[in-house]
Scaffold this motif. Structure first.
Motif, PDB file in Angstrom:
ATOM      1  N   LYS A 208       0.657  -1.124   0.070  1.00 25.71           N
ATOM      2  CA  LYS A 208       0.019  -0.034  -0.236  1.00 25.71           C
ATOM      3  C   LYS A 208       0.971   1.044   0.094  1.00 25.71           C
ATOM      4  O   LYS A 208       2.042   1.319   0.246  1.00 25.71           O
ATOM      5  CB  LYS A 208      -1.008  -0.096   1.148  1.00 25.71           C
ATOM      6  N   PRO A 209       0.424   2.145  -0.460  1.00 24.29           N
ATOM      7  CA  PRO A 209       1.207   3.698  -0.527  1.00 24.29           C
ATOM      8  C   PRO A 209       1.286   4.182   0.916  1.00 24.29           C
ATOM      9  O   PRO A 209       0.230   4.103   1.637  1.00 24.29           O
ATOM     10  CB  PRO A 209       0.340   4.299  -1.337  1.00 24.29           C
ATOM     11  N   ASN A 210       2.476   4.494   1.222  1.00 23.15           N
ATOM     12  CA  ASN A 210       2.510   5.256   2.672  1.00 23.15           C
ATOM     13  C   ASN A 210       2.345   6.877   2.490  1.00 23.15           C
ATOM     14  O   ASN A 210       1.847   7.433   1.580  1.00 23.15           O
ATOM     15  CB  ASN A 210       3.924   5.048   2.956  1.00 23.15           C
ATOM     16  N   GLU A 211       2.701   7.517   3.561  1.00 22.15           N
ATOM     17  CA  GLU A 211       2.507   8.880   3.533  1.00 22.15           C
ATOM     18  C   GLU A 211       3.328   9.797   2.395  1.00 22.15           C
ATOM     19  O   GLU A 211       2.902  10.679   2.021  1.00 22.15           O
ATOM     20  CB  GLU A 211       2.878   9.618   4.850  1.00 22.15           C
ATOM     21  N   PHE A 217       5.092  -2.611   1.938  1.00 16.67           N
ATOM     22  CA  PHE A 217       4.440  -3.456   2.393  1.00 16.67           C
ATOM     23  C   PHE A 217       4.270  -3.073   3.856  1.00 16.67           C
ATOM     24  O   PHE A 217       5.006  -2.723   4.664  1.00 16.67           O
ATOM     25  CB  PHE A 217       5.303  -4.879   2.567  1.00 16.67           C
ATOM     26  N   GLN A 218       2.655  -2.946   4.355  1.00 19.99           N
ATOM     27  CA  GLN A 218       2.625  -2.531   5.590  1.00 19.99           C
ATOM     28  C   GLN A 218       1.451  -3.673   6.216  1.00 19.99           C
ATOM     29  O   GLN A 218       0.747  -4.333   5.742  1.00 19.99           O
ATOM     30  CB  GLN A 218       1.695  -1.242   5.402  1.00 19.99           C
ATOM     31  N   ASN A 219       1.678  -3.526   7.639  1.00 16.35           N
ATOM     32  CA  ASN A 219       1.063  -4.404   8.401  1.00 16.35           C
ATOM     33  C   ASN A 219      -0.710  -4.041   8.423  1.00 16.35           C
ATOM     34  O   ASN A 219      -0.951  -3.141   8.187  1.00 16.35           O
ATOM     35  CB  ASN A 219       1.288  -4.457   9.934  1.00 16.35           C
ATOM     36  N   LEU A 220      -1.456  -5.212   8.333  1.00 13.86           N
ATOM     37  CA  LEU A 220      -2.952  -5.002   8.183  1.00 13.86           C
ATOM     38  C   LEU A 220      -3.435  -4.939   9.604  1.00 13.86           C
ATOM     39  O   LEU A 220      -3.038  -5.517  10.551  1.00 13.86           O
ATOM     40  CB  LEU A 220      -3.499  -6.064   7.452  1.00 13.86           C
ATOM     41  N   ASN A 229      -8.914  -1.188   5.303  1.00  8.54           N
ATOM     42  CA  ASN A 229      -7.482  -1.515   5.283  1.00  8.54           C
ATOM     43  C   ASN A 229      -6.618  -0.947   4.297  1.00  8.54           C
ATOM     44  O   ASN A 229      -5.310  -1.079   4.026  1.00  8.54           O
ATOM     45  CB  ASN A 229      -7.014  -2.913   5.549  1.00  8.54           C
ATOM     46  N   GLY A 230      -7.573  -0.122   3.310  1.00  9.61           N
ATOM     47  CA  GLY A 230      -6.846   0.405   2.161  1.00  9.61           C
ATOM     48  C   GLY A 230      -6.858  -0.667   0.753  1.00  9.61           C
ATOM     49  O   GLY A 230      -6.223  -0.167  -0.008  1.00  9.61           O
ATOM     50  N   ILE A 231      -7.296  -1.501   0.850  1.00  9.80           N
ATOM     51  CA  ILE A 231      -7.593  -2.525  -0.058  1.00  9.80           C
ATOM     52  C   ILE A 231      -9.119  -2.407  -0.802  1.00  9.80           C
ATOM     53  O   ILE A 231      -9.856  -2.895  -0.519  1.00  9.80           O
ATOM     54  CB  ILE A 231      -7.134  -4.209   0.202  1.00  9.80           C
ATOM     55  N   ALA A 232      -8.897  -1.584  -1.756  1.00 10.92           N
ATOM     56  CA  ALA A 232     -10.140  -1.269  -2.620  1.00 10.92           C
ATOM     57  C   ALA A 232     -10.755  -2.264  -3.492  1.00 10.92           C
ATOM     58  O   ALA A 232      -9.950  -3.141  -3.686  1.00 10.92           O
ATOM     59  CB  ALA A 232      -9.795   0.015  -3.315  1.00 10.92           C
ATOM     60  N   ASP A 233     -12.051  -2.277  -3.354  1.00  9.83           N
ATOM     61  CA  ASP A 233     -12.766  -3.385  -4.310  1.00  9.83           C
ATOM     62  C   ASP A 233     -12.932  -2.616  -5.757  1.00  9.83           C
ATOM     63  O   ASP A 233     -13.678  -1.848  -5.808  1.00  9.83           O
ATOM     64  CB  ASP A 233     -13.930  -3.675  -3.591  1.00  9.83           C
ATOM     65  N   ASP A 234     -12.106  -3.322  -6.612  1.00  4.00           N
ATOM     66  CA  ASP A 234     -11.959  -2.795  -7.827  1.00  4.00           C
ATOM     67  C   ASP A 234     -13.087  -3.414  -8.916  1.00  4.00           C
ATOM     68  O   ASP A 234     -13.307  -2.939  -9.909  1.00  4.00           O
ATOM     69  CB  ASP A 234     -10.693  -2.853  -8.650  1.00  4.00           C
TER      70      ASP A 234
END
Length: 263
Positions: A208-211, A217-220, A229-234
């Motif tokens: 996911k993109p950070n600031e 890779f970021q912890n969920l 969690n920022g994982i969009a449904d496309d």
């Protein structure tokens, strides 16, 4: 033993004690146990489609009608057909179209011939639906009809599902999963236990993109669903553009914690 030797021995003992303290590792707390949610996918419901295993969904809920079919299997209509036939025929499917969303009861209509309000059952009369005309042999000893019996409810039907690839970075194994959109990552992990009994020994991450807008890779957060969690449904976007919904499937990477106390 001389004074010098006693001093050397004391220093050696102190050294060993300090060294032991240095290698002491604090035992981490066991991860919070998160069980499966009470949401089911349409595919999961469809697997219960036998006379000995009858599930149906309607009005957003999932019901197990196996006991109803089993106890009423000998009740027959005047033409000799069983009142459980319609239930067996629709096993594993959604039957929301049988019901009035407002009342939660079977749909009704005015019979054009008798000019009376009666149940609308084009699929045929089934268990707990009274006959159209008064009869003396109808058993109405049940307290509530099965469609209003809360004890038969096993969960909720997911409003929509999402495809997800779970990749184990340690072993390289991947599993494609279909999960309810309502489930948290922790509840998805509970589903994943089918493939890996030590799923709790892994850290779940996603790219996911950070600031700084860099992909890392970021912890969920195990208490949030994929969307939060920022994982969009496309998938809706793909469908609107005429692109196959499996054109891109989000991936979650599992990193082993190397912690035997968890496993």
């Amino acid at each position: 033993m001389t004074a010098v030797e006693e001093t050397q021995q004391a220093e050696a003992e102190d050294f060993l004690v300090d060294k032991a303290k240095a290698v002491e590792v604090e035992v981490p707390d066991a991860p919070e146990e998160i069980g499966r949610s009470d949401y089911y996918t349409a595919k999961e419901v469809s697997m219960h489609n036998k006379p000995s295993d009858v599930w149906v969904s309607f009005l957003g809920n999932v019901y197990d009608l196996t006991s109803v079919v089993s106890s009423q299997s000998r009740e027959l209509e005047s033409d000799g057909s069983s009142l459980v036939f319609p239930l067996i025929k629709c096993a594993g499917t959604d039957i929301s179209h049988w019901f009035d969303e407002t009342t939660g009861d079977i749909k009704k209509y005015v019979d054009p011939i008798k000019n009376m309000m009666t149940y609308y059952i084009p699929q045929g009369r089934f268990v707990h639906v009274p006959p159209a005309e008064p009869v003396s042999d109808w058993d109405n000893s049940f307290e509530v009809p099965w469609w209003k019996d809360a004890t038969l409810k096993v969960g909720k039907l997911s409003a929509s599902t999402r495809s997800l690839r779970v990749k184990n970075v340690l072993t390289g194994h991947e599993h494609l999963m279909e999960v309810p959109c309502e489930e948290t990552v922790g509840q998805i992990r509970a589903r994943y236990l089918e493939y890996n009994a030590h799923a709790a020994s892994y850290t779940w991450k996603a790219l996911k993109p950070n600031e700084e807008k860099e992909l890392v890779f970021q912890n969920l957060d195990m208490t949030l669903n994929l969307q939060d969690n920022g994982i969009a449904d496309d998938q809706p976007t793909f469908e609107a553009l005429g692109i196959s919904s499996d054109f891109h499937t989000p991936v979650i990477h599992l990193y082993y914690d190397d912690d035997l106390t968890v496993a």
